[in-house]
Design an enzyme around this catalytic site. Structure first.
Site, PDB file in Angstrom:
ATOM      1  N   HIS A  18      -2.627  -7.170  -1.531  1.00  0.00           N
ATOM      2  CA  HIS A  18      -2.759  -6.065  -1.427  1.00  0.00           C
ATOM      3  C   HIS A  18      -2.232  -6.464   0.440  1.00  0.00           C
ATOM      4  CE1 HIS A  18      -3.010  -1.502  -1.168  1.00  0.00           C
ATOM      5  NE2 HIS A  18      -3.294  -1.895   0.044  1.00  0.00           N
ATOM      6  N   GLU A  19      -3.080  -6.652   1.474  1.00  0.00           N
ATOM      7  CA  GLU A  19      -2.739  -6.214   2.894  1.00  0.00           C
ATOM      8  C   GLU A  19      -1.859  -7.233   3.043  1.00  0.00           C
ATOM      9  OE1 GLU A  19      -4.028  -4.716   4.631  1.00  0.00           O
ATOM     10  OE2 GLU A  19      -5.819  -4.233   3.469  1.00  0.00           O
ATOM     11  N   HIS A  22       0.986  -4.576   3.208  1.00  0.00           N
ATOM     12  CA  HIS A  22       1.634  -4.100   3.920  1.00  0.00           C
ATOM     13  C   HIS A  22       2.413  -4.778   5.645  1.00  0.00           C
ATOM     14  CE1 HIS A  22      -0.702  -1.016   2.136  1.00  0.00           C
ATOM     15  NE2 HIS A  22      -1.460  -1.659   2.710  1.00  0.00           N
TER      16      HIS A  22
END
Length: 356
Positions: A18-19, A22
């Site tokens: 998920h990170e 980003h």
């Protein structure tokens, strides 16, 4: 202990991906990334490359991506808040999108290993609602009410999330009673009220399916992998619906990290007794489920989550100008406080159930 460690690393992988979503879109859009971390807590090791510090931290719980000017004004043109609204939307949306991509990759592992559950009837129980409605072995169920059926799990899941409701079952019956490639089929439908089965403690139509079959062609393989992800998304929203209609209790629908790690550890332990392939299947199923759930939860329009930030960016897109940063920050801060309070409550409930 090994099972619990595997569960923690699995959960960490999902947050890390998920990170990384980003991080990658921030880099592609020229946003300055101050630090990208694997793990949480104090640093064990780090290295600086360009403007970014890459760190490995002590606790294996995912990671983080700290961007320049993310939460405060910064005159630097590489600051997050100085980028175009579409660039910021791409950066924020990338986290949940990468969770769905990860879920799809592990769905491919599952389909490659076990195949697909075709919704073709192999039997109809004597005296069951399905028999009374005229269903026969060989019928292929295509819809339950308005929901499209791809696998027989769609049928059981729909009955579980709509307990006791009368449903319209749409199905196809092959001419001659046998499915052959390219053969025509007659479209039919029946209105059926499921009966509660005491043994299985669920509402059932009284039909039987053949089980899983191997998928050997590339396009169906990709289609059924996508179906696995779609199935998880649908079941998540069905759980929300049942929660709001008070058909299930909150403590039944919501599991915190302690309970999730415990459940994953238990199923991994059971899989180890059955062999390496069973462990791969168990881990893939959990990644599919948890990564999809994390993607959905982060897209909810709740302040402090990615979905809340996307909501403000969409408002900015419509208005043609950004919201007052101070007011937006206050909203996200309030949302963060509510989320932290909810997390404490969930953790307390996890520990309480663990000790019961």
């Amino acid at each position: 202990m090994l099972n619990i460690l595997a569960a923690i690393l699995l959960f960490g992988l999902i947050v890390l991906v998920h990170e990384f979503g980003h991080f990658l879109l921030a880099k592609l859009n020229g946003v300055g990334v101050l630090e990208f971390s694997i793990g949480m807590g104090p640093r064990l090791a780090s290295v600086v490359r360009g403007e970014t510090r890459y760190s490995i931290k002590a606790l294996p719980f995912g990671g983080s991506c700290a961007m320049l000017g993310e939460d405060a004004g910064d005159p630097d043109p590489r600051a997050f808040n100085n980028k175009s609204v579409w660039a910021r939307i791409a950066v924020i949306a990338a986290g949940p999108v990468f969770n769905f991509i990860l879920a799809f990759l592990f769905a491919m592992v599952i389909v490659a290993q076990v195949g697909h559950d075709a919704p073709v009837l192999t039997g109809v129980i004597e005296g069951s609602p399905a028999q009374e409605a005229g269903l026969q072995p060989g019928d292929r169920i295509t819809r339950v009410d308005r929901r499209k059926v791809v696998g027989y799990r769609d049928v059981s899941m729909y009955l579980t999330t709509h307990p006791g409701e009368t449903v319209t079952v749409s199905y196809e019956r092959p001419f001659g009673g046998v499915w052959q490639k390219g053969a025509a089929a007659e479209k039919r439908s029946a209105v059926i009220t499921p009966e509660f089965d005491e043994e299985y403690q669920s509402y059932m139509l009284g039909v039987q399916f053949a089980g899983y079959e191997k998928v050997r062609s590339p396009l169906p393989f990709l289609r059924y992998s996508f179906y696995e992800v779609r199935n998880c998304i649908t079941s998540t929203f069905d759980s929300f619906r049942m929660l709001f209609k008070r058909q299930i209790q909150a403590d039944e629908a919501i599991a915190g990290p302690v309970q999730i790690v415990t459940m994953v550890g238990e199923t991994v332990g059971e899989g180890r007794q059955a062999g390496a392939m069973a462990v791969i299947y168990v881990l893939s199923t959990w990644v599919l489920l948890l990564s999809t759930s994390l993607g959905i939860m982060n897209l909810l329009p709740i302040p402090a989550l990615d979905g809340g930030r996307l909501l403000f960016l969409l408002i900015e897109l419509v208005r043609g100008e950004p919201m007052d940063p101070e007011k937006e920050g206050m909203v996200h801060m309030a949302g963060m406080m509510v989320l932290m309070a909810l997390m404490v409550l969930v953790l307390f409930n996890d520990v309480r159930r663990l000790l019961m």
